[in-house]
Design a protein around this motif. Structure first.
Motif, mmCIF file in Angstrom:
data_model
loop_
_atom_site.group_PDB
_atom_site.id
_atom_site.type_symbol
_atom_site.label_atom_id
_atom_site.label_comp_id
_atom_site.label_asym_id
_atom_site.label_seq_id
_atom_site.Cartn_x
_atom_site.Cartn_y
_atom_site.Cartn_z
ATOM 1 N N THR A 2 0.842 -1.196 0.000
ATOM 2 C CA THR A 2 0.000 0.000 0.000
ATOM 3 C C THR A 2 0.875 1.244 0.000
ATOM 4 O OG1 THR A 2 -1.685 -1.172 1.272
ATOM 5 C CG2 THR A 2 -1.826 1.214 1.249
ATOM 6 N N SER A 37 0.682 5.601 0.241
ATOM 7 C CA SER A 37 -0.175 6.692 0.708
ATOM 8 C C SER A 37 0.362 8.030 0.217
ATOM 9 C CB SER A 37 -0.223 6.725 2.232
ATOM 10 O OG SER A 37 -0.760 5.541 2.732
ATOM 11 N N SER A 57 -4.858 6.476 0.043
ATOM 12 C CA SER A 57 -3.950 5.348 -0.131
ATOM 13 C C SER A 57 -4.400 4.506 -1.306
ATOM 14 C CB SER A 57 -3.939 4.468 1.119
ATOM 15 O OG SER A 57 -3.473 5.186 2.222
#
Length: 104
Positions: free
Chosen positions: A17, A19, A57
């Motif tokens: 992930t 962000s 994100s």
């Protein structure tokens, strides 16, 4: 960022992930390197380039053949938009991931 990926195969996959910490939309690129900072053959990201709104994100996969070094660096770098929009600072975050092949 640091992690370990375990696989029973000669291939691996991991979900990561990214962000956007900035107050403006940002464009990001993903670079996959070995421990000597060279491109990793036969390893790819589902989204090598993507944009994120402020504070949001996004997830992407990295997958491919287990590299000879058994380690990859995944670097996410903020890029400027062609219009000049975005943060004036070029940020980069790299994670180190060890690929462990388990015996069957």
């Amino acid at each position: 960022m640091k992690g370990e990926v375990r696989t029973y195969s000669h291939q691996f996959a991991m979900l990561l992930t990214a962000s956007n910490p900035y107050n403006t939309p940002q464009r990001f690129s993903v670079a996959l390197r070995d421990e000597w900072n060279q491109p990793v053959p036969r390893v790819q990201a589902t989204m090598p380039n993507f944009s994120l709104p402020p504070g949001e994100s996004g997830a992407f996969y990295v997958w491919g053949d287990v590299p000879a070094s058994k380690r990859i660096l995944v670097c996410v770098t903020s890029q400027f938009f062609a219009t000049g929009a975005g943060s004036p600072v070029r940020g980069e975050v790299c994670g180190k991931y060890d690929i462990v092949q388990l015996a069957q």
